[in-house]
Design an enzyme around this catalytic site. Structure first.
Site, PDB file in Angstrom:
ATOM      1  N   THR A 159       0.819  -1.229   0.000  1.00 42.68           N
ATOM      2  CA  THR A 159       0.000   0.000   0.000  1.00 42.68           C
ATOM      3  C   THR A 159       0.849   1.272   0.000  1.00 42.68           C
ATOM      4  O   THR A 159       0.336   2.360  -0.254  1.00 42.68           O
ATOM      5  CB  THR A 159      -0.887   0.053   1.262  1.00 42.68           C
ATOM      6  OG1 THR A 159      -0.012   0.148   2.407  1.00 42.68           O
ATOM      7  CG2 THR A 159      -1.754  -1.195   1.392  1.00 42.68           C
TER       8      THR A 159
ATOM      9  N   ASP B 151      16.859   1.616  -3.113  1.00 45.95           N
ATOM     10  CA  ASP B 151      16.420   1.610  -1.711  1.00 45.95           C
ATOM     11  C   ASP B 151      17.558   2.122  -0.828  1.00 45.95           C
ATOM     12  O   ASP B 151      18.571   1.436  -0.633  1.00 45.95           O
ATOM     13  CB  ASP B 151      16.011   0.186  -1.289  1.00 45.95           C
ATOM     14  CG  ASP B 151      15.342   0.200   0.071  1.00 45.95           C
ATOM     15  OD1 ASP B 151      15.957   0.709   1.039  1.00 45.95           O
ATOM     16  OD2 ASP B 151      14.207  -0.294   0.175  1.00 45.95           O
TER      17      ASP B 151
ATOM     18  N   ASP C 108      18.553  -0.049   2.268  1.00 43.87           N
ATOM     19  CA  ASP C 108      19.245  -1.288   1.883  1.00 43.87           C
ATOM     20  C   ASP C 108      20.674  -0.996   1.437  1.00 43.87           C
ATOM     21  O   ASP C 108      21.613  -1.724   1.776  1.00 43.87           O
ATOM     22  CB  ASP C 108      18.497  -1.991   0.740  1.00 43.87           C
ATOM     23  CG  ASP C 108      17.246  -2.703   1.233  1.00 43.87           C
ATOM     24  OD1 ASP C 108      17.042  -2.766   2.458  1.00 43.87           O
ATOM     25  OD2 ASP C 108      16.474  -3.183   0.373  1.00 43.87           O
TER      26      ASP C 108
HETATM   27  C1  PRP Z   1      12.080   4.640   2.857  1.00 40.34           C
HETATM   28  C2  PRP Z   1      12.782   5.978   3.012  1.00 40.34           C
HETATM   29  C3  PRP Z   1      11.686   6.872   3.513  1.00 40.34           C
HETATM   30  C4  PRP Z   1      10.469   6.306   2.844  1.00 40.34           C
HETATM   31  C5  PRP Z   1      10.071   7.234   1.736  1.00 40.34           C
HETATM   32  O1  PRP Z   1      11.970   4.029   4.081  1.00 40.34           O
HETATM   33  O2  PRP Z   1      13.874   5.932   3.856  1.00 40.34           O
HETATM   34  O3  PRP Z   1      11.547   6.856   4.916  1.00 40.34           O
HETATM   35  O4  PRP Z   1      10.826   5.024   2.324  1.00 40.34           O
HETATM   36  O5  PRP Z   1       8.943   6.786   1.102  1.00 40.34           O
HETATM   37  P1  PRP Z   1       7.561   7.592   1.113  1.00 40.34           P
HETATM   38  O6  PRP Z   1       7.890   9.018   0.811  1.00 40.34           O
HETATM   39  O7  PRP Z   1       6.782   6.931   0.024  1.00 40.34           O
HETATM   40  O8  PRP Z   1       6.921   7.411   2.451  1.00 40.34           O
HETATM   41  P2  PRP Z   1      11.508   2.512   4.246  1.00 40.34           P
HETATM   42  O9  PRP Z   1      10.046   2.459   4.607  1.00 40.34           O
HETATM   43  O10 PRP Z   1      11.926   1.713   3.052  1.00 40.34           O
HETATM   44  O11 PRP Z   1      12.277   2.031   5.550  1.00 40.34           O
HETATM   45  P3  PRP Z   1      13.844   1.860   5.814  1.00 40.34           P
HETATM   46  O12 PRP Z   1      14.475   3.236   5.824  1.00 40.34           O
HETATM   47  O13 PRP Z   1      13.882   1.219   7.145  1.00 40.34           O
HETATM   48  O14 PRP Z   1      14.423   1.001   4.726  1.00 40.34           O
HETATM   49  N1  URA Z   2      12.452   4.586  -0.410  1.00 41.76           N
HETATM   50  C1  URA Z   2      13.684   4.405  -0.943  1.00 41.76           C
HETATM   51  O1  URA Z   2      14.626   4.005  -0.241  1.00 41.76           O
HETATM   52  N2  URA Z   2      13.857   4.647  -2.250  1.00 41.76           N
HETATM   53  C2  URA Z   2      12.848   5.093  -3.041  1.00 41.76           C
HETATM   54  O2  URA Z   2      13.074   5.310  -4.246  1.00 41.76           O
HETATM   55  C3  URA Z   2      11.576   5.257  -2.473  1.00 41.76           C
HETATM   56  C4  URA Z   2      11.405   5.015  -1.146  1.00 41.76           C
END
Ligand code: PRP
Ligand code: URA
Length: 205
Positions: free
Chosen positions: A106, A197, A200
């Site tokens: 989602t 990502d 990651d």
């Molecule tokens: C990623 C990133 C942001 C978010 C952005 O985090 O670091 O926090 O996605 O996406 P949005 O603008 O659509 O909300 P993620 O949820 O992948 O978690 P992580 O940092 O723990 O990998």
């Molecule tokens: N979170 C990430 O880490 N990369 C993207 O491109 C979008 C969300």
């Protein structure tokens, strides 16, 4: 809201290296911190200072120091890659944490952790390198304003127009400082061209 895209040769070259898929996590970490430093210098440009006297080895002269305490809040995990830049630039900064994770289907963020210092009347620098749908940044800003923050600035590495619009409609007062405004999102809500990502790549997961 104001969107500030940092136009600086160092920001451009650091971002290009971060975008490169062959950049391994150890180097990715170093470059993230360097780029965060450059963006944070821009983002702190309007912080208030107060006049102080300083004794040089030669004589007394007028100087300035930051006039108020402010707070840095990384969104876990990826925001951690930007935190050291702030604590090195401003050692007296207070640090809070917000843990948010995007649902893979989602794309909605869910809050799994929050630990904030007193925010009443304070300026917060919110650290999250990716502004994609904007859901995470908007949820974090809601939590920060709910805890009494006076103003919030988002420090991001790459932003998508969709995320900028979302954050602007949810929290019009939030200023965004970013190294790039990219084309948009793909079907998985990843930023295009983006850098993949961030969490990651930062942590090698
Ligand atoms: C990623 C990133 C942001 C978010 C952005 O985090 O670091 O926090 O996605 O996406 P949005 O603008 O659509 O909300 P993620 O949820 O992948 O978690 P992580 O940092 O723990 O990998
Ligand atoms: N979170 C990430 O880490 N990369 C993207 O491109 C979008 C969300």
């Amino acid at each position: 809201m104001a969107l500030h895209v940092v136009d600086h040769p160092l920001a451009h070259s650091l971002l290009t290296a971060l975008r490169d898929k062959s950049t391994p996590p150890p180097l990715f970490r170093v470059l993230s911190k360097r780029l965060a430093l450059v963006i944070c210098v821009e983002a702190t440009r309007s912080l208030a200072t107060e006049r102080v006297e300083v004794e040089t080895p030669i004589r007394a002269t007028a100087g300035q120091r930051l006039a108020s305490t402010f707070v840095a809040v990384p969104i876990l995990r990826a925001g951690l890659g930007m935190l050291e830049a702030i604590t090195e630039l401003i050692p007296e900064v207070l640090v809070g944490y917000i843990g948010l994770e995007r649902d893979h289907a989602t794309f909605e963020p869910s809050l799994y952790y929050s630990k904030l210092p007193p925010l009443q009347g304070r300026t917060v620098l919110l650290l999250d390198p990716m502004l994609a749908t904007g859901g995470s940044a908007a949820a974090a800003a809601t939590a920060l304003f709910g805890a009494g923050a006076e103003s919030v600035s988002l420090i991001s590495v790459v932003s998508a127009p969709e995320g900028v619009r979302h954050l602007e409609s949810a929290h019009p007062s939030v200023e965004i400082y970013t190294a790039a405004l990219d084309e948009g999102l793909n079907d998985h809500a990843y930023i295009v061209p983006g850098l993949g990502d961030f969490g990651d790549r930062l942590f090698g997961t």
